[in-house]
Design an enzyme around this catalytic site. Structure first.
Site, PDB file in Angstrom:
ATOM      1  N   CYS A   2       0.848  -1.177   0.000  1.00 49.13           N
ATOM      2  CA  CYS A   2       0.000   0.000   0.000  1.00 49.13           C
ATOM      3  C   CYS A   2       0.894   1.241   0.000  1.00 49.13           C
ATOM      4  CB  CYS A   2      -0.934   0.092   1.205  1.00 49.13           C
ATOM      5  SG  CYS A   2      -2.417  -0.857   1.008  1.00 49.13           S
ATOM      6  N   ARG A  27       4.032  -0.641  -4.794  1.00 48.17           N
ATOM      7  CA  ARG A  27       3.661  -1.140  -3.468  1.00 48.17           C
ATOM      8  C   ARG A  27       2.289  -1.807  -3.444  1.00 48.17           C
ATOM      9  NH1 ARG A  27       6.869   1.240   0.589  1.00 48.17           N
ATOM     10  NH2 ARG A  27       5.295   0.719   2.138  1.00 48.17           N
ATOM     11  N   TRP A  75      -3.085  -2.485  -1.774  1.00 49.90           N
ATOM     12  CA  TRP A  75      -2.855  -3.921  -1.857  1.00 49.90           C
ATOM     13  C   TRP A  75      -3.773  -4.490  -0.771  1.00 49.90           C
ATOM     14  CZ3 TRP A  75      -1.055  -7.937   1.274  1.00 49.90           C
ATOM     15  CH2 TRP A  75      -0.692  -9.105   0.599  1.00 49.90           C
ATOM     16  N   ASN A  99      -1.848   2.368   5.685  1.00 48.87           N
ATOM     17  CA  ASN A  99      -1.040   1.231   5.261  1.00 48.87           C
ATOM     18  C   ASN A  99      -0.859   0.339   6.486  1.00 48.87           C
ATOM     19  OD1 ASN A  99       2.498   0.898   4.335  1.00 48.87           O
ATOM     20  ND2 ASN A  99       0.846  -0.562   4.218  1.00 48.87           N
ATOM     21  N   GLY A 100      -1.388  -0.884   6.405  1.00 46.18           N
ATOM     22  CA  GLY A 100      -1.257  -1.804   7.520  1.00 46.18           C
ATOM     23  C   GLY A 100      -2.529  -2.595   7.742  1.00 46.18           C
ATOM     24  N   GLU A 483      15.482 -20.043  -6.162  1.00 45.50           N
ATOM     25  CA  GLU A 483      15.301 -18.641  -6.554  1.00 45.50           C
ATOM     26  C   GLU A 483      14.880 -18.541  -8.024  1.00 45.50           C
ATOM     27  OE1 GLU A 483      14.889 -15.953  -5.102  1.00 45.50           O
ATOM     28  OE2 GLU A 483      15.427 -14.377  -6.509  1.00 45.50           O
ATOM     29  N   LYS A 487      11.425 -16.781  -9.270  1.00 40.90           N
ATOM     30  CA  LYS A 487      11.339 -15.708 -10.279  1.00 40.90           C
ATOM     31  C   LYS A 487      10.294 -16.063 -11.330  1.00 40.90           C
ATOM     32  CE  LYS A 487      12.848 -13.392  -8.483  1.00 40.90           C
ATOM     33  NZ  LYS A 487      13.264 -12.911  -7.309  1.00 40.90           N
ATOM     34  N   GLU A 490       6.680 -15.899  -9.929  1.00 44.46           N
ATOM     35  CA  GLU A 490       6.254 -14.528  -9.626  1.00 44.46           C
ATOM     36  C   GLU A 490       5.771 -13.772 -10.859  1.00 44.46           C
ATOM     37  OE1 GLU A 490       8.780 -12.436  -6.139  1.00 44.46           O
ATOM     38  OE2 GLU A 490      10.013 -13.254  -7.727  1.00 44.46           O
ATOM     39  N   HIS A 506      13.295 -39.481  -4.479  1.00 45.86           N
ATOM     40  CA  HIS A 506      12.451 -39.689  -3.299  1.00 45.86           C
ATOM     41  C   HIS A 506      11.030 -39.202  -3.519  1.00 45.86           C
ATOM     42  CE1 HIS A 506      15.855 -41.047  -0.970  1.00 45.86           C
ATOM     43  NE2 HIS A 506      16.536 -40.005  -1.410  1.00 45.86           N
ATOM     44  N   LYS A 603       5.809  -4.977  -3.773  1.00 43.82           N
ATOM     45  CA  LYS A 603       7.146  -4.935  -3.182  1.00 43.82           C
ATOM     46  C   LYS A 603       7.029  -4.445  -1.737  1.00 43.82           C
ATOM     47  CE  LYS A 603      11.707  -4.208  -4.914  1.00 43.82           C
ATOM     48  NZ  LYS A 603      11.911  -5.604  -5.290  1.00 43.82           N
TER      49      LYS A 603
HETATM   50  N1  HGA Z   1      -5.882  -2.997   5.484  1.00 51.79           N
HETATM   51  C1  HGA Z   1      -6.020  -1.990   4.488  1.00 51.79           C
HETATM   52  C2  HGA Z   1      -4.660  -1.522   4.004  1.00 51.79           C
HETATM   53  C3  HGA Z   1      -3.935  -2.632   3.321  1.00 51.79           C
HETATM   54  C4  HGA Z   1      -2.430  -2.483   3.283  1.00 51.79           C
HETATM   55  O1  HGA Z   1      -1.797  -1.687   3.926  1.00 51.79           O
HETATM   56  N2  HGA Z   1      -1.793  -3.368   2.516  1.00 51.79           N
HETATM   57  O2  HGA Z   1      -0.430  -3.381   2.489  1.00 51.79           O
HETATM   58  C5  HGA Z   1      -6.883  -2.453   3.332  1.00 51.79           C
HETATM   59  O3  HGA Z   1      -7.116  -3.658   3.162  1.00 51.79           O
HETATM   60  O4  HGA Z   1      -7.364  -1.601   2.600  1.00 51.79           O
END
Ligand code: HGA
Length: 608
Positions: A2, A27, A75, A99-100, A483, A487, A490, A506, A603
């Protein structure tokens, strides 16, 4: 994850907001939105699903004038990807970007609903907006006190920026869990999740620390710490060049970053190899001197690509520095009760230094009496750097592609230097000097392997339509196989799995048929004969094999040799990942994927 961008400006804010949030798109790119207070003191909020370009398209049709605003690229963690869940969230006069994650959001939601608040989204963030509004209206207190009262009720991470529409002369920011950096302008100020978004606006930054609350006005910034004491935080001048974060002649950041590896490794080595062939890290200082050198065990903790770098270094620490070493995924490390080894020293690795799982593993480790801890990180001033006893910077430069490339090879370069340093300390001088000598050649060797791009492009054509691919390696090439598979997963969404070549019989051998190509890393080393046996086992079962090697092999039907230049055994893992990065890149390109922004990923993983 985010991205938050906010500003209070002299000029019209709209272009600044859009430009800022676009730079933070790496992000998170599920949806994005912004809110500004216009000249008539109305809140204008625009939100939409998808990339920031969608938001830009929507805004272009409108003429909005204002000097204060917040923007966010999401995100999703709480609530699906929808317009209603897109930030900013609003509770009457309170506008929030966050963000969080708020762990107790459902309890808060019920509490606030009982108080009459209506929720329009499924997010945890909307609970913050209503809580702030509730606290603000309970009794007349300063905004910093309102924030203090509210965040005491939040469990989880809550870096956020708030605008109070009733007083649109200030941004209010609070940091807990994920980064926020203030950019200082001339009679205007900015705040963002990452300085990348601010580099074209200013070079002067103030990093907020855990628990800080900042009141940001055009001409004045006041910061309060956890205890609500007004404090001064250090101003830093960034030496990162804005030009370095442009794609230039490359189609994707990932491509640019793959090709930057010789230069980043040169930078990682610069001024660290002394004339007397010893290693010196100027930033490496321990509170208790030399603890790492007296350690009898090293515990490494990391996630994703950094975990693979740690896995490679385990072979080096044990073989060359003669020190037992264990490596664990950060989220697992902090999910279990640790029985700590005698005189154990903890090393964490993270590109951003903000990886939430690694950060909580570091915090958790502090209960167990490790001799000390060190973080190997690309971002000076990051949370891991601040909270660790000591740090070494990888100096990879800004990495924007979500799939890490140059941060991996520079982590390995630092780890090998560290191994040489400890080997020296343990009087293993011969090997220490050999490592140092070989490291000098590394950038040139990476240049040589990068020239094989046409060869890799051809292999990519053959593999682009596959559904599953196996990667095999032995010894320190096993984590390189991991790795390489990561890659590919992803950015191309092809299912790829890595095995230690010896494990094939195995179980995974049952998968072998002509539809699952097997990529085998087979450089000249003491394990080559064993790898050759594995190749035979796969060949006998009609498997299709791609051998990445500097050796000759009998190329028969179903066996393809990807002949690579000679490489010294000591640095072979750092070398062999490069063709695998290119392979993943070209496959994803053939499949038309958005390489820098793979679906569901972002990221700097700042949520646990
Ligand atoms: N929890 C919030 C913010 C998401 C966030 O920080 N993601 O890295 C949401 O879901 O909108």
């Amino acid at each position: 994850m985010c991205g938050i961008f906010a500003a209070i400006t002299q000029r019209n804010i709209m272009n600044i907001l859009i430009d800022g949030i676009k730079k933070l798109e790496y992000r998170g790119y599920d949806s994005s939105g912004l809110a500004i207070i216009d000249h008539d003191n109305n809140m204008v909020r625009i939100r939409c699903i998808g990339k920031v370009d969608e938001l830009i398209r929507k805004i272009q049709k409108k003429k909005i004038l204002g000097h204060i605003g917040v923007a966010h690229t999401r995100w999703a963690t709480h609530g699906k990807i929808s317009k209603a869940n897109t930030h900013p969230h609003v509770s009457k006069n309170i506008i929030v970007v966050h963000n969080g994650t708020i762990e107790n959001y459902s309890v808060l939601r019920i509490f606030l609903q009982k108080k009459g608040y209506i929720f329009y989204s499924d997010t945890d963030t909307e609970a913050i907006a209503h809580l702030l509004h509730w606290e603000q209206n309970k009794k007349k207190e300063s905004i910093e006190q309102v924030i203090q009262n509210s965040i005491k009720q939040l469990y989880g991470n809550y870096s956020m920026v708030v605008i109070d529409k009733n007083n649109p002369t200030r941004l209010i920011a609070a940091r807990s869990g994920s980064p926020l950096v203030i950019g200082l302008g001339i009679e205007e100020n900015f705040i963002a999740s990452d300085q990348i978004a601010l580099l074209n606006l200013t070079k002067r930054f103030i990093y907020l620390e855990e628990g800080d609350i900042a009141i940001i006005k055009k001409k004045e910034i006041n910061i309060f710490n956890k205890k609500n004491f007004k404090i001064k935080r250090k101003e830093t001048i960034s030496n990162i060049k804005y030009k370095s974060i442009k794609k230039g002649k490359y189609s994707y950041y990932m491509e640019k970053e793959i090709y930057e590896q010789p230069a980043s490794i040169r930078n990682t080595l610069k001024n660290r190899v002394q004339k007397n062939n010893t290693i010196y890290f100027s930033e490496l200082q321990f509170k208790k001197k030399n603890l790492l050198y007296y350690a009898e065990h090293i515990q490494m903790v990391a996630c994703g690509t950094s975990y693979h770098a740690a896995m490679v270094s385990r072979y080096w620490f044990e073989a060359f520095a003669k020190i037992p070493c264990d490596v664990e995924i950060a989220s697992e490390f902090s999910s279990r009760k640790i029985a700590i080894r005698k005189k154990s020293f903890l090393i964490t690795l993270s590109q951003s230094g903000e990886t939430a799982d690694t950060l909580s593993a570091l915090r958790y480790s502090k209960k167990f009496g490790y001799l000390g801890n060190l973080t190997i990180c690309n971002m000076e001033g990051s949370s891991l750097v601040k909270e660790s006893d000591s740090y070494i910077l990888t100096r990879a430069g800004i990495e924007i592609g979500v799939a890490s490339t140059k941060s991996f090879t520079t982590q390995l370069t630092v780890l090998l230097m560290l191994v040489a340093q400890i080997a020296h300390f343990k009087k293993e001088n011969k090997i220490a000097e050999k490592i140092i000598e070989t490291l000098h050649i590394l950038p040139q060797r990476i240049e040589e392997v990068l020239k094989k791009n046409e060869l890799i492009k051809n292999i990519a054509k053959k593999l682009s339509n596959k559904k599953n691919i196996l990667f095999l390696g032995r010894g320190e090439q096993y984590p390189i196989a991991m790795e390489g598979a990561l890659k590919l997963k992803e950015i191309s969404y092809i299912h790829a799995e890595a095995y230690a070549a010896g494990e094939l019989k195995h179980g995974p051998l049952a998968l072998i048929d002509k539809n699952i190509p097997v990529i085998i890393i087979a450089p000249k080393n003491s394990l080559l004969e064993k790898i050759k046996k594995n190749i035979k086992e796969i060949y006998s079962r009609e498997g299709v094999i791609y051998i990445f090697s500097d050796q000759e092999f009998n190329v028969e039907k179903n066996i393809h040799l990807v002949k690579l230049p000679y490489i010294e055994e000591l640095i072979a893992p750092i070398f062999y990942i490069v063709p695998l990065q290119l392979l993943a890149y070209y496959i994803a390109l053939n499949k038309g994927k958005n390489i820098d922004q793979p679906r569901h990923l972002a990221k700097s993983v700042t949520v646990e």
